[in-house]
Design an enzyme around this catalytic site. Structure first.
Site, PDB file in Angstrom:
ATOM      1  N   CYS A   1      41.504   7.429   7.487  1.00 51.75           N
ATOM      2  CA  CYS A   1      42.131   7.311   8.814  1.00 51.75           C
ATOM      3  C   CYS A   1      43.561   8.119   8.921  1.00 51.75           C
ATOM      4  O   CYS A   1      43.799   8.848   8.067  1.00 51.75           O
ATOM      5  CB  CYS A   1      42.199   5.917   9.390  1.00 51.75           C
ATOM      6  SG  CYS A   1      43.483   4.952   8.748  1.00 51.75           S
TER       7      CYS A   1
ATOM      8  N   HIS B   1      47.476  -0.126  15.262  1.00 58.06           N
ATOM      9  CA  HIS B   1      48.662   0.352  14.323  1.00 58.06           C
ATOM     10  C   HIS B   1      49.121   1.612  14.547  1.00 58.06           C
ATOM     11  O   HIS B   1      48.480   2.687  15.552  1.00 58.06           O
ATOM     12  CB  HIS B   1      48.103   0.515  13.022  1.00 58.06           C
ATOM     13  CG  HIS B   1      47.317   1.248  12.546  1.00 58.06           C
ATOM     14  ND1 HIS B   1      45.805   0.836  12.748  1.00 58.06           N
ATOM     15  CD2 HIS B   1      46.725   2.215  12.073  1.00 58.06           C
ATOM     16  CE1 HIS B   1      44.994   1.647  12.418  1.00 58.06           C
ATOM     17  NE2 HIS B   1      45.721   2.647  12.071  1.00 58.06           N
TER      18      HIS B   1
END
Length: 730
Positions: A437, A649
């Site tokens: 990611c 996040h």
């Protein structure tokens, strides 16, 4: 027949040598820019250089003797065990360098004493030169990193919570010291002897005018992808040592000369037939100016006798280079005529030009002869490319220039391996899977945990499943799993891997497809019904129903003990008490009761991020800049995981705004809209290192179990939430 026999026996000397060569190449190639920088420094500033400069010349010795081997050691260690392996590998290699220097000093002192005792003048004494530890680095660094990795696996499950950093730091330091001593007394004498033996062998070939004979080994090795073991394992280290002493080395030209290949391609251009003749001119341009020698291999495989033309051309080129005393000051990578002249010694331009012309001319004449006198078909370049890719073990990066987009399909068919029709660049067994990611700490860690559980449950304990940031990927992975918006970025870094795109991280049906693919590739004899769906195709199809597990995969899953299914992957830090509340090593909880809200007030993803981020700020873990980065991350890639969970996040660039690792938990009983998905749980993450991953793995396991999700929905206190994440799963 040979390929089939090798597959059944499980061992192939050719493939083994290819893997060794690839490993050596992977250690050397990333550091070629440093070798070129050293070559430029040498060419300009040594006493015989273009612009002599004594102060700058003082950097030449330390670069070749310390910097370049340690860079290779860093790369080699990192290949095995990331940053931890890199550090230990460099420490161990420093021991080999120091041990070599000490041995040389002892030999020189003894020789000088004998020289003086014989009544000779001290000024006439010729000391033995330093041995540059390139081969030592390529042996010692990966070995030390591998041992460190195995040692960590021995005690990783037995470290008390809060002592991880202490154990990790001291274990690496202590083992690094031991490896340094072992390299000093153990490997250094062996490498010194090996380098002396190899150097004497090359000198003997040159003195006997037999150096062109090495083309009998090098040219066939190139076609069968064995050249890296010869080139980067032997010729490059010897060439660098030679250049360090003489300012140039002919050894750099033995493999990189583009003449033999371009001669074959020109012969096909004028005397070939069909598709081979049509594609040869473009291939010649790519090979000669781009330096991609691989592109002419299929033309040789179409008519194997042409290997004699390549050998003849190689021998002619080497003979001319030796006659003119040419050499390069550093390796030429890639083997382009432009790169070769870019690192040529100042007295070698004419000789190199004549050597390339001689190699091309001899290769062209021999190829023309073989094409004329032998039977020639219509030039099935696609089939030859497929054969080349089968030998290589993955798709060719230049095959499209020969055959168009269909080359990969032809290669897959020729390989005959189960699962080869997935359209990927990978055709062999699968041993390394990465979930990638943007930041490498939130969604990828969750996805990797779920996928790892499935892979372990299927019985593949030796398949590594981990997570990383896309920015840290390299082309070492067999399978790369990403959210569909990130797949194109991941492909740029891992072109030869199988790429799988997912929409959701918790319950994507693509995970079952990955497990089936692993089963088909790693157990071809039991994969008669192997999946043939394109693992990279149609990202929109990620939500399609998963294929039911069957065959060997289903049997292994049924036979495997349930408690083993959630085993952590090698190298994953997992405390013995997985239910304990992890901390940063300073007594601060990753998820504290004050960071848990049972009834959130947000109404959508934007306000949900604000609410989760505010809890991280209040906990003293981040500043407001990190919350802004959480919004920036969500604007590019959704952090919705599936099963009603979102894990917002920050971006990778925002890690500098994190003060400590922490998590926040917000529950929305009625659900909120999150990029088109109903979300009841929002978990904010800020990770400095890996401290938060233990709890994040528990979160992943919890949300993969509907019963546990229901318990979270019914929980009435923050302590109950913590207890649910701490409970061992049945």
């Amino acid at each position: 027949m040979t390929t089939t026999t090798e597959a059944k026996s499980g061992f192939s000397p050719r493939v083994t040598l290819q893997k060794v060569g690839t490993s050596l190449s992977n250690m050397v190639m990333p550091n070629i820019p440093a070798l070129i920088a050293w070559g430029i420094l040498t060419a300009f500033f040594i006493e015989d250089g273009w612009t002599p400069n004594a102060p700058l010349e003082s950097a030449v010795g330390p670069m070749i003797h310390y910097l370049l081997p340690l860079l290779i050691a860093n790369t080699g260690g990192r290949m095995i065990y990331e940053a931890r392996g890199a550090v230990v590998g460099v420490i161990a290699t420093m021991g080999v360098i120091a041990g070599s220097d000490w041995l040389i000093a002892q030999d020189n002192a003894a020789a000088l004493e004998k020289w003086l005792a014989a009544g000779n003048a001290e000024s006439a004494f010729e000391a033995l030169p330093e041995v540059h530890m390139f081969i030592g680095a390529m042996i010692m660094a990966p070995l030390a990193a591998w041992i460190m990795k195995k040692l960590d696996q021995l005690w990783q499950d037995h470290i008390p919570a809060g002592f991880e950093m202490l154990v990790n730091m001291f274990s690496a330091g202590i083992f690094g010291f031991i490896a340094l001593v072992a390299g000093f007394f153990g490997l250094a004498p062996l490498v010194n002897g090996l380098m002396t033996l190899l150097a004497e062998g090359v000198a003997a070939l040159i003195n006997a005018h037999l150096l062109p004979v090495v083309s009998i080994l090098i040219e066939p090795a190139k076609v069968f992808f064995l050249n890296n073991a010869i080139n980067h394992g032997v010729l490059t280290p010897l060439g660098i040592s030679d250049a360090g002493t003489n300012g140039k080395s002919v050894l750099f030209l033995l493999e990189s000369n583009p003449g033999p290949g371009v001669g074959i391609l020109l012969a096909y251009t004028f005397f070939g037939r069909g598709a081979a003749r049509a594609s040869a001119p473009g291939a010649a341009i790519i090979q000669f100016f781009g330096g991609i020698h691989e592109i002419y291999f299929p033309y040789v495989l179409m008519k194997p006798i042409l290997i004699l033309a390549a050998i003849g051309g190689g021998m002619a080129g080497v003979a001319v280079n030796v006659a003119f005393g040419t050499g390069l000051i550093s390796p030429a990578a890639p083997g382009s005529i432009l790169a070769i002249f870019g690192v040529a010694a100042r007295d070698s331009y004419l000789g190199i030009a004549l050597a390339v012309l001689a190699a091309a001319g001899v290769s062209f004449l021999l190829s023309t002869l073989f094409l004329k006198i032998g039977k020639q078909d219509d030039g099935d370049i696609a089939s030859a490319t497929a054969k080349m890719e089968q030998m290589k073990g993955k798709k060719s990066s230049v095959s499209g220039a020969l055959t168009g987009a269909g080359a990969g399909a032809a290669a897959a068919g020729a390989a005959g391996a189960a699962g080869a029709a997935d359209g990927s660049d990978h055709t062999g067994p699968i041993s390394k899977i990465v979930f990638a990611c943007d930041a490498g700490m939130g969604s990828s860690a969750m996805g990797a945990t779920v996928l790892r559980k499935k892979v372990r449950a299927a019985g593949f304990d030796d398949v590594e499943v981990t997570n990383k940031a896309i920015s840290s990927l390299n082309d070492e992975w067999d399978v790369v799993v990403t959210q569909k918006e990130l797949t194109d970025r991941a492909r740029q870094r891992t072109g030869s891997a199988i790429h799988v795109s997912v929409d959701q991280f918790m319950n994507s049906p693509r995970y079952d497809e990955v497990v089936e693919l692993v089963d088909a590739r790693n157990n071809p004899d039991s994969a008669d019904d192997a999946p043939t769906a394109d693992a990279e195709a149609a990202d929109a199809g990620a939500g399609a129903p998963a294929a039911a597990a069957s065959g060997a995969h289903g049997r292994r899953a049924a036979e495997r003990p349930a408690e083993d299914s959630a085993a952590a992957a090698p190298g994953t830090a997992t405390p013995a008490d997985a239910g304990a509340e992890p901390d940063t090593g300073e007594g601060t909880e990753i998820l504290s009761p004050d960071s848990i809200v049972l009834t959130g007030t947000a109404s959508d993803s934007a306000t949900g991020i604000d609410e989760a981020g505010a809890l991280l700020v209040a906990a003293g873990a981040v500043d407001q800049g990190y919350v802004d980065a959480m919004h920036a991350r969500e604007a590019t890639v959704s952090t919705f995981m599936g099963n009603g969970l979102a894990i917002p996040h920050g971006t990778n660039d925002a890690k500098s705004t994190i003060k400590r690792s922490a998590m926040s938990f917000v529950r929305y009983p009625e659900g909120i809209e999150w990029n088109g998905n109903s979300t009841k749980f929002v978990i904010g993450i800020a990770g400095v290192g890996d401290e938060h991953l233990v709890l994040l793995q528990k979160v992943a396991m919890t949300f993969s179990d509907p019963a546990q999700v229901e318990r979270l929905e019914q929980a009435t206190s923050a302590q109950e939430i913590l207890a649910i994440f701490g409970d061992e799963k049945e």
